[in-house]
Design a protein around this motif. Sequence first.
Motif, PDB file in Angstrom:
ATOM      1  N   ARG A  37      23.041  -4.474  24.966  1.00  0.00           N
ATOM      2  CA  ARG A  37      22.174  -5.494  24.371  1.00  0.00           C
ATOM      3  C   ARG A  37      21.208  -4.773  23.443  1.00  0.00           C
ATOM      4  NH1 ARG A  37      21.454 -10.641  25.887  1.00  0.00           N
ATOM      5  NH2 ARG A  37      22.553 -10.225  27.833  1.00  0.00           N
ATOM      6  N   ILE A  38      21.350  -5.029  22.152  1.00  0.00           N
ATOM      7  CA  ILE A  38      20.510  -4.392  21.135  1.00  0.00           C
ATOM      8  C   ILE A  38      19.375  -5.358  20.809  1.00  0.00           C
ATOM      9  CG2 ILE A  38      20.439  -3.433  18.800  1.00  0.00           C
ATOM     10  CD1 ILE A  38      23.568  -3.121  19.094  1.00  0.00           C
ATOM     11  N   ARG A  39      18.152  -4.876  20.937  1.00  0.00           N
ATOM     12  CA  ARG A  39      16.981  -5.708  20.609  1.00  0.00           C
ATOM     13  C   ARG A  39      16.258  -5.071  19.424  1.00  0.00           C
ATOM     14  NH1 ARG A  39      17.268  -5.766  26.241  1.00  0.00           N
ATOM     15  NH2 ARG A  39      17.432  -7.851  27.106  1.00  0.00           N
ATOM     16  N   ILE A  40      16.088  -5.878  18.397  1.00  0.00           N
ATOM     17  CA  ILE A  40      15.373  -5.467  17.187  1.00  0.00           C
ATOM     18  C   ILE A  40      14.422  -6.603  16.836  1.00  0.00           C
ATOM     19  CG2 ILE A  40      15.562  -4.805  14.758  1.00  0.00           C
ATOM     20  CD1 ILE A  40      18.502  -3.947  15.429  1.00  0.00           C
ATOM     21  N   ARG A  41      13.144  -6.320  16.835  1.00  0.00           N
ATOM     22  CA  ARG A  41      12.111  -7.346  16.668  1.00  0.00           C
ATOM     23  C   ARG A  41      12.393  -8.486  17.648  1.00  0.00           C
ATOM     24  NH1 ARG A  41      11.805  -9.493  11.259  1.00  0.00           N
ATOM     25  NH2 ARG A  41      13.868  -8.730  10.773  1.00  0.00           N
ATOM     26  N   ASP A  42      12.560  -9.715  17.183  1.00  0.00           N
ATOM     27  CA  ASP A  42      12.824 -10.855  18.075  1.00  0.00           C
ATOM     28  C   ASP A  42      14.303 -11.216  18.121  1.00  0.00           C
ATOM     29  OD1 ASP A  42      10.109 -11.139  18.658  1.00  0.00           O
ATOM     30  OD2 ASP A  42       9.776 -12.459  16.946  1.00  0.00           O
ATOM     31  N   PHE A  43      15.166 -10.291  17.744  1.00  0.00           N
ATOM     32  CA  PHE A  43      16.598 -10.572  17.659  1.00  0.00           C
ATOM     33  C   PHE A  43      17.367  -9.764  18.686  1.00  0.00           C
ATOM     34  CE2 PHE A  43      14.658 -11.074  13.510  1.00  0.00           C
ATOM     35  CZ  PHE A  43      15.013 -12.386  13.209  1.00  0.00           C
ATOM     36  N   GLN A  44      18.516 -10.311  19.097  1.00  0.00           N
ATOM     37  CA  GLN A  44      19.406  -9.611  20.002  1.00  0.00           C
ATOM     38  C   GLN A  44      20.821  -9.643  19.448  1.00  0.00           C
ATOM     39  OE1 GLN A  44      19.232 -10.301  24.222  1.00  0.00           O
ATOM     40  NE2 GLN A  44      17.241 -11.306  24.015  1.00  0.00           N
ATOM     41  N   ILE A  45      21.496  -8.522  19.589  1.00  0.00           N
ATOM     42  CA  ILE A  45      22.898  -8.398  19.185  1.00  0.00           C
ATOM     43  C   ILE A  45      23.632  -7.782  20.363  1.00  0.00           C
ATOM     44  CG2 ILE A  45      24.499  -7.307  17.554  1.00  0.00           C
ATOM     45  CD1 ILE A  45      22.005  -6.969  15.675  1.00  0.00           C
ATOM     46  N   ALA A 104       0.829  -1.194   0.000  1.00  0.00           N
ATOM     47  CA  ALA A 104       0.000   0.000   0.000  1.00  0.00           C
ATOM     48  C   ALA A 104       0.868   1.250   0.000  1.00  0.00           C
ATOM     49  CB  ALA A 104      -0.919  -0.015   1.214  1.00  0.00           C
ATOM     50  N   GLY A 105       2.128   1.081   0.331  1.00  0.00           N
ATOM     51  CA  GLY A 105       3.046   2.213   0.358  1.00  0.00           C
ATOM     52  C   GLY A 105       3.113   2.867   1.718  1.00  0.00           C
ATOM     53  N   GLY A 106       3.962   3.839   1.807  1.00  0.00           N
ATOM     54  CA  GLY A 106       4.118   4.567   3.051  1.00  0.00           C
ATOM     55  C   GLY A 106       5.307   4.081   3.852  1.00  0.00           C
ATOM     56  N   PRO A 107       5.676   4.873   4.851  1.00  0.00           N
ATOM     57  CA  PRO A 107       6.838   4.537   5.675  1.00  0.00           C
ATOM     58  C   PRO A 107       6.643   3.257   6.481  1.00  0.00           C
ATOM     59  CG  PRO A 107       6.149   6.812   6.023  1.00  0.00           C
ATOM     60  CD  PRO A 107       5.096   6.151   5.205  1.00  0.00           C
ATOM     61  N   VAL A 108       7.727   2.563   6.707  1.00  0.00           N
ATOM     62  CA  VAL A 108       7.754   1.379   7.553  1.00  0.00           C
ATOM     63  C   VAL A 108       8.459   1.773   8.851  1.00  0.00           C
ATOM     64  CG1 VAL A 108       8.664  -0.972   7.782  1.00  0.00           C
ATOM     65  CG2 VAL A 108       7.873  -0.152   5.541  1.00  0.00           C
ATOM     66  N   PRO A 109       7.800   1.604   9.991  1.00  0.00           N
ATOM     67  CA  PRO A 109       8.454   2.004  11.245  1.00  0.00           C
ATOM     68  C   PRO A 109       9.634   1.077  11.572  1.00  0.00           C
ATOM     69  CG  PRO A 109       6.335   0.964  11.692  1.00  0.00           C
ATOM     70  CD  PRO A 109       6.458   1.083  10.204  1.00  0.00           C
ATOM     71  N   LEU A 110      10.706   1.665  12.053  1.00  0.00           N
ATOM     72  CA  LEU A 110      11.883   0.915  12.470  1.00  0.00           C
ATOM     73  C   LEU A 110      12.095   1.186  13.947  1.00  0.00           C
ATOM     74  CD1 LEU A 110      14.235   1.933   9.517  1.00  0.00           C
ATOM     75  CD2 LEU A 110      12.821  -0.126   9.683  1.00  0.00           C
ATOM     76  N   ARG A 111      12.398   0.154  14.716  1.00  0.00           N
ATOM     77  CA  ARG A 111      12.599   0.329  16.145  1.00  0.00           C
ATOM     78  C   ARG A 111      13.748  -0.548  16.620  1.00  0.00           C
ATOM     79  NH1 ARG A 111       8.951   3.514  18.042  1.00  0.00           N
ATOM     80  NH2 ARG A 111       6.840   3.557  17.266  1.00  0.00           N
TER      81      ARG A 111
END
Length: 173
Positions: free
Chosen positions: A43-51, A23-30
């Motif tokens: 500890r970096i958490r992005i979605r279900d991942f950790q780095i 549909a377009g438009g921005p995708v939120p990033l967190r």
Amino acid sequence: MSSLREYLSQKRAALLARRESQAGGPVPLRASVTAEGRSGVRRIRIRDFQILSDSGPDFAGYDLGPGSPELQAGVLGSCVTHIFLIKAAELEVPLDSLAVDVAAEYDPRAQAPGNLDIPVYPQNFRYEVRVDSPASDEELARLHAEVERVCPILNLIRHPQEIKGQVVRAASA
């Protein structure tokens, strides 16, 4: 799946389907980052991942993960690689192998008082892409030009934007 060319065929089908359904438009990033007690490991958490991000022993770290400037180089390499795959699939440029190396410099002396002439950020980014492909030099040059045009992280580094920050007091435990 046995080859990069087969993957590019799947990538092309997914890319075309995604473009039709978007549909377009921005995708939120967190991302969320916490500093661990006793170690200072980030500890970096992005979605279900950790780095994990850490410093070397020379900076009171335990070397449990790459530092932030190193992660930036890795993020650039990952993005360039991914966009090469997307654009190769889109333009139907066959690739048998693809590898990207990124280099940059960071001078930690910039954080010390009086070193105003030393940039406080990584600089002199450069990357090298190694491809094995039956494509012509012209096709590879067109592919590279498209990657340079649309790679989000490459263009963020080349054209920085304002970043807003704030401090919010947290309740003591």
